[in-house]
Design a protein around this motif. Structure first.
Motif: not given
Length: 72
Positions: A2-5, A26-33, A38-41
């Motif tokens: 993901p790329f979040v702006e 970033t923590n949101v992606f860690a929880r979801i996936k 998340a490390e690649g977010t």
């Protein structure tokens, strides 16, 4: 990954608050996936100049943005 702006008016968030925004998104992606995902977010905070933002046809400035911490 993901790329979040995130766009904000310059001066609304301190450096510490921007770091918290980046961490929490970033923590949101860690929880979801998962943590590895998340490390690649990528999270980018773009700040627009004060007065370069409009809402409802009017210019919005940093000093006009409600401070949610004042009501907490």
């Amino acid at each position: 990954m993901p790329f979040v702006e995130v766009k904000s008016i310059e001066g609304v968030f301190s450096a510490e608050e921007k770091a918290e925004v980046i961490s929490e998104i970033t923590n949101v992606f860690a929880r979801i996936k998962n943590t590895q995902f998340a490390e690649g977010t990528w999270v980018v905070v773009n700040e627009l100049g004060n007065g370069d933002w409009g809402e409802g046809g009017s210019v919005l400035r940093a000093d006009e943005v409600p401070d949610s911490s004042a009501t907490a």
